[in-house]
Design a protein around this motif. Structure first.
Motif, PDB file in Angstrom:
ATOM      1  N   UNK A  16       0.832  -1.215   0.000  1.00 10.14           N
ATOM      2  CA  UNK A  16       0.000   0.000   0.000  1.00 10.14           C
ATOM      3  C   UNK A  16       0.860   1.256   0.000  1.00 10.14           C
ATOM      4  N   UNK A  17       1.904   1.280   0.817  1.00 10.05           N
ATOM      5  CA  UNK A  17       2.771   2.464   0.855  1.00 10.05           C
ATOM      6  C   UNK A  17       3.563   2.621  -0.443  1.00 10.05           C
ATOM      7  N   UNK A  18       3.973   1.501  -1.044  1.00  8.68           N
ATOM      8  CA  UNK A  18       4.663   1.575  -2.337  1.00  8.68           C
ATOM      9  C   UNK A  18       3.738   2.197  -3.376  1.00  8.68           C
ATOM     10  N   UNK A  19       2.507   1.729  -3.425  1.00  9.15           N
ATOM     11  CA  UNK A  19       1.556   2.239  -4.414  1.00  9.15           C
ATOM     12  C   UNK A  19       1.157   3.686  -4.109  1.00  9.15           C
ATOM     13  N   UNK A  20       1.017   4.021  -2.830  1.00  5.02           N
ATOM     14  CA  UNK A  20       0.695   5.401  -2.465  1.00  5.02           C
ATOM     15  C   UNK A  20       1.820   6.340  -2.897  1.00  5.02           C
ATOM     16  N   UNK A  21       3.057   5.939  -2.630  1.00  2.93           N
ATOM     17  CA  UNK A  21       4.192   6.758  -3.043  1.00  2.93           C
ATOM     18  C   UNK A  21       4.192   6.951  -4.555  1.00  2.93           C
ATOM     19  N   UNK A  22       4.021   5.862  -5.292  1.00  4.78           N
ATOM     20  CA  UNK A  22       4.046   5.939  -6.753  1.00  4.78           C
ATOM     21  C   UNK A  22       2.946   6.854  -7.283  1.00  4.78           C
ATOM     22  N   UNK A  23       1.767   6.770  -6.689  1.00  6.03           N
ATOM     23  CA  UNK A  23       0.662   7.630  -7.114  1.00  6.03           C
ATOM     24  C   UNK A  23       0.989   9.100  -6.815  1.00  6.03           C
ATOM     25  N   UNK A  24       1.512   9.361  -5.626  1.00  5.23           N
ATOM     26  CA  UNK A  24       1.856  10.737  -5.245  1.00  5.23           C
ATOM     27  C   UNK A  24       2.935  11.293  -6.165  1.00  5.23           C
ATOM     28  N   UNK A  25       3.893  10.462  -6.512  1.00  8.17           N
ATOM     29  CA  UNK A  25       4.954  10.902  -7.413  1.00  8.17           C
ATOM     30  C   UNK A  25       4.402  11.169  -8.818  1.00  8.17           C
ATOM     31  N   UNK A  26       3.528  10.303  -9.282  1.00 10.71           N
ATOM     32  CA  UNK A  26       2.946  10.454 -10.616  1.00 10.71           C
ATOM     33  C   UNK A  26       2.141  11.749 -10.726  1.00 10.71           C
ATOM     34  N   UNK A  27       1.387  12.068  -9.670  1.00 13.07           N
ATOM     35  CA  UNK A  27       0.527  13.250  -9.697  1.00 13.07           C
ATOM     36  C   UNK A  27       1.185  14.481  -9.060  1.00 13.07           C
ATOM     37  N   UNK A  28       2.507  14.391  -8.887  1.00  9.32           N
ATOM     38  CA  UNK A  28       3.319  15.526  -8.422  1.00  9.32           C
ATOM     39  C   UNK A  28       2.833  16.098  -7.093  1.00  9.32           C
ATOM     40  N   UNK A  29       2.711  15.208  -6.103  1.00  2.00           N
ATOM     41  CA  UNK A  29       2.344  15.600  -4.744  1.00  2.00           C
ATOM     42  C   UNK A  29       3.511  15.192  -3.838  1.00  2.00           C
ATOM     43  N   UNK A  30       4.602  15.972  -3.847  1.00  7.29           N
ATOM     44  CA  UNK A  30       5.817  15.559  -3.130  1.00  7.29           C
ATOM     45  C   UNK A  30       5.620  15.400  -1.630  1.00  7.29           C
ATOM     46  N   UNK A  31       4.759  16.207  -1.021  1.00  4.47           N
ATOM     47  CA  UNK A  31       4.565  16.067   0.431  1.00  4.47           C
ATOM     48  C   UNK A  31       3.936  14.710   0.763  1.00  4.47           C
ATOM     49  N   UNK A  32       3.010  14.238  -0.065  1.00  6.79           N
ATOM     50  CA  UNK A  32       2.409  12.926   0.144  1.00  6.79           C
ATOM     51  C   UNK A  32       3.423  11.821  -0.116  1.00  6.79           C
TER      52      UNK A  32
END
Length: 128
Positions: A16-32
């Protein structure tokens, strides 16, 4: 990068954390993305977890080449290779599983070799 379509309840917390990180990175949400890595590391430390070979490959598949998550997974891979014997803990990181992961992703292989060469002769640290 495509994201899995499974329900989040089908995933373990590391996934879940791997996928959350990847999603945040893809959508340019660096704080997330930063919070996701912080929580991932806190979880791994608290539960004495290390990523599986499949989780390393997933992190590489879901992220771009300059991702902090990729670097973290490469550090984990080097740590596991140099710290645990083949067959340790029910073959979680057997030579065969690690070799399959490295063969599956050229970027992971390249990053692991680069880190190993840079760390040759130095103390191996636990990335957690």
């Amino acid at each position: 990068h495509s994201f899995p379509t499974r329900r989040s309840s089908d995933l373990g917390p590391v996934d879940c954390y791997i996928e959350l990180f990847a999603m945040a990175e893809k959508y340019l949400i660096p704080s997330l993305a930063d919070r996701a890595i912080d929580f991932l590391l806190a979880l791994m430390l608290a539960r004495n977890l290390l990523p599986t070979a499949n989780q390393m490959v997933k992190a590489y598949r879901l992220t771009p080449s300059d991702s902090k998550l990729r670097l973290l997974m490469a550090h984990f891979c080097v740590f596991i290779i140099l710290s645990y014997s083949d067959g340790y803990i029910n073959n979680a990181w057997s030579n065969d599983k690690l070799l399959a992961a490295l063969k599956e992703n050229d970027d992971l292989w390249r990053d692991v070799v680069s880190l190993m060469r840079n760390q040759a002769g130095n103390y191996q640290f636990d990335p957690r």
